[in-house]
Design a protein around this motif. Structure first.
Motif, PDB file in Angstrom:
ATOM      1  N   ILE A  55       0.592  -1.684  -0.230  1.00 48.98           N
ATOM      2  CA  ILE A  55      -0.081  -0.178  -0.531  1.00 48.98           C
ATOM      3  C   ILE A  55       1.207   1.097   0.174  1.00 48.98           C
ATOM      4  O   ILE A  55       2.197   1.026   0.282  1.00 48.98           O
ATOM      5  CB  ILE A  55      -0.872   0.482   1.460  1.00 48.98           C
ATOM      6  CG1 ILE A  55      -0.420   0.247   2.217  1.00 48.98           C
ATOM      7  CG2 ILE A  55      -2.007  -1.184   1.277  1.00 48.98           C
ATOM      8  CD1 ILE A  55      -1.225   0.185   3.369  1.00 48.98           C
ATOM      9  N   GLY A  56      -0.275   2.527   0.071  1.00 46.82           N
ATOM     10  CA  GLY A  56       0.842   3.221  -0.015  1.00 46.82           C
ATOM     11  C   GLY A  56       1.465   4.686   1.237  1.00 46.82           C
ATOM     12  O   GLY A  56       0.882   5.250   1.885  1.00 46.82           O
ATOM     13  N   PHE A  67      -5.863   9.988  -3.530  1.00 44.79           N
ATOM     14  CA  PHE A  67      -5.492   8.113  -4.595  1.00 44.79           C
ATOM     15  C   PHE A  67      -4.111   8.163  -5.188  1.00 44.79           C
ATOM     16  O   PHE A  67      -3.118   7.372  -5.349  1.00 44.79           O
ATOM     17  CB  PHE A  67      -6.733   7.899  -5.379  1.00 44.79           C
ATOM     18  CG  PHE A  67      -6.366   7.039  -6.129  1.00 44.79           C
ATOM     19  CD1 PHE A  67      -6.419   5.656  -5.821  1.00 44.79           C
ATOM     20  CD2 PHE A  67      -6.634   6.723  -7.089  1.00 44.79           C
ATOM     21  CE1 PHE A  67      -6.465   4.286  -6.596  1.00 44.79           C
ATOM     22  CE2 PHE A  67      -5.973   6.143  -8.073  1.00 44.79           C
ATOM     23  CZ  PHE A  67      -6.190   4.287  -7.638  1.00 44.79           C
ATOM     24  N   VAL A  68      -3.945   9.129  -6.342  1.00 47.92           N
ATOM     25  CA  VAL A  68      -2.483   8.932  -6.627  1.00 47.92           C
ATOM     26  C   VAL A  68      -1.116   9.113  -5.730  1.00 47.92           C
ATOM     27  O   VAL A  68      -0.182   8.494  -6.250  1.00 47.92           O
ATOM     28  CB  VAL A  68      -2.451  10.637  -7.512  1.00 47.92           C
ATOM     29  CG1 VAL A  68      -1.303  10.585  -8.741  1.00 47.92           C
ATOM     30  CG2 VAL A  68      -3.881  10.132  -8.555  1.00 47.92           C
ATOM     31  N   ALA A  69      -1.563   9.924  -4.739  1.00 50.30           N
ATOM     32  CA  ALA A  69       0.391   9.849  -3.461  1.00 50.30           C
ATOM     33  C   ALA A  69       0.238   8.454  -3.362  1.00 50.30           C
ATOM     34  O   ALA A  69       1.302   8.077  -3.278  1.00 50.30           O
ATOM     35  CB  ALA A  69      -0.305  10.540  -2.541  1.00 50.30           C
ATOM     36  N   GLN A  70      -1.188   7.777  -3.143  1.00 54.80           N
ATOM     37  CA  GLN A  70      -0.684   6.142  -2.627  1.00 54.80           C
ATOM     38  C   GLN A  70      -0.295   5.838  -3.730  1.00 54.80           C
ATOM     39  O   GLN A  70       0.452   4.726  -2.953  1.00 54.80           O
ATOM     40  CB  GLN A  70      -2.363   6.000  -1.685  1.00 54.80           C
ATOM     41  CG  GLN A  70      -2.437   6.316  -0.452  1.00 54.80           C
ATOM     42  CD  GLN A  70      -4.250   5.482   0.206  1.00 54.80           C
ATOM     43  OE1 GLN A  70      -3.638   4.834  -0.513  1.00 54.80           O
ATOM     44  NE2 GLN A  70      -3.840   6.945   1.051  1.00 54.80           N
ATOM     45  N   ALA A 140      -6.431   3.090   3.479  1.00 55.62           N
ATOM     46  CA  ALA A 140      -5.805   2.866   2.180  1.00 55.62           C
ATOM     47  C   ALA A 140      -6.413   2.596   0.362  1.00 55.62           C
ATOM     48  O   ALA A 140      -8.078   2.139   0.829  1.00 55.62           O
ATOM     49  CB  ALA A 140      -4.680   1.480   2.310  1.00 55.62           C
ATOM     50  N   ARG A 141      -6.464   3.457  -0.327  1.00 56.78           N
ATOM     51  CA  ARG A 141      -7.572   3.953  -1.722  1.00 56.78           C
ATOM     52  C   ARG A 141      -6.986   2.505  -2.824  1.00 56.78           C
ATOM     53  O   ARG A 141      -7.470   1.976  -3.393  1.00 56.78           O
ATOM     54  CB  ARG A 141      -7.782   5.044  -2.468  1.00 56.78           C
ATOM     55  CG  ARG A 141      -7.442   6.068  -1.160  1.00 56.78           C
ATOM     56  CD  ARG A 141      -8.584   6.512  -1.050  1.00 56.78           C
ATOM     57  NE  ARG A 141      -9.782   6.298  -2.272  1.00 56.78           N
ATOM     58  CZ  ARG A 141     -11.180   6.375  -1.237  1.00 56.78           C
ATOM     59  NH1 ARG A 141     -11.479   5.692  -1.151  1.00 56.78           N
ATOM     60  NH2 ARG A 141     -11.861   6.412  -2.946  1.00 56.78           N
ATOM     61  N   VAL A 142      -5.818   2.309  -2.600  1.00 62.80           N
ATOM     62  CA  VAL A 142      -5.068   1.195  -3.542  1.00 62.80           C
ATOM     63  C   VAL A 142      -4.440  -0.535  -3.064  1.00 62.80           C
ATOM     64  O   VAL A 142      -3.073   0.610  -1.370  1.00 62.80           O
ATOM     65  CB  VAL A 142      -4.143   2.181  -4.943  1.00 62.80           C
ATOM     66  CG1 VAL A 142      -3.320   2.216  -3.950  1.00 62.80           C
ATOM     67  CG2 VAL A 142      -3.980   1.090  -5.519  1.00 62.80           C
ATOM     68  N   GLU A 143      -3.768  -1.132  -3.389  1.00 61.50           N
ATOM     69  CA  GLU A 143      -2.768  -2.449  -2.846  1.00 61.50           C
ATOM     70  C   GLU A 143      -2.654  -2.766  -4.316  1.00 61.50           C
ATOM     71  O   GLU A 143      -3.402  -3.071  -5.129  1.00 61.50           O
ATOM     72  CB  GLU A 143      -3.544  -3.573  -1.711  1.00 61.50           C
ATOM     73  CG  GLU A 143      -2.507  -4.020  -1.106  1.00 61.50           C
ATOM     74  CD  GLU A 143      -3.661  -4.644   0.186  1.00 61.50           C
ATOM     75  OE1 GLU A 143      -3.005  -6.144   0.048  1.00 61.50           O
ATOM     76  OE2 GLU A 143      -4.045  -4.306   0.774  1.00 61.50           O
TER      77      GLU A 143
END
Length: 152
Positions: A55-56, A67-70, A140-143
């Protein structure tokens, strides 16, 4: 003797240099449109490097804001894991993305492309993208999971 049915495959080099048996190869069925930003398939021989879901967040477990930063932090984290194994971005053969909001992903494609290329260059492995209800870390928005193969 029978003739195999189905599409014929073209194997494309991932680099400008000559393909060796251990170099990653893009698998592109003949007649299929060339995908943008991913490959239909990859073939490689060598040492396999697999990440967990990344994750970010930074080394202090602070999630990046937005989102983009993560995504940028998650990809940077993957790059650090690859480096630890002696792998480089061109060794990536697969990325699996889990996002909590598909519309958020689609609304940021241009920025995501810039972030991706800044970290991994123009190497696009096979990829899958799935929307999930949530991730273990609630904010977390993305993994992203990665698989790389270091040539022998």
């Amino acid at each position: 003797m029978t003739t195999p049915k189905g599409p014929q495959l073209a194997v494309l080099s991932t680099a400008d240099e000559k393909v060796t048996p251990s170099a990653a190869q893009i698998l592109q069925p003949a007649g299929w449109p060339v995908p943008k930003g991913y490959a239909n398939g990859m073939a490689a021989e060598g040492r396999i490097v697999v990440t967990g879901g990344v994750i970010g967040w930074d080394a202090d477990e602070r999630l990046a804001d937005g989102f983009v930063a993560q995504v940028q932090q998650a990809l940077s984290n993957i790059a650090a894991i690859l480096t630890e194994a002696g792998a480089r971005p061109e060794h990536l053969v697969r990325l699996t993305w889990y996002v909590v909001d598909m519309d958020e992903y689609l609304a940021n494609l241009k920025e995501l492309g810039k972030v991706y290329r800044a970290i991994f260059g123009a190497h696009y492995p096979a990829m899958a993208l799935l929307q999930v209800v949530r991730l273990v870390e609630k904010a977390a928005r993305v993994e992203i999971e990665a698989t790389a193969v270091i040539p022998r």
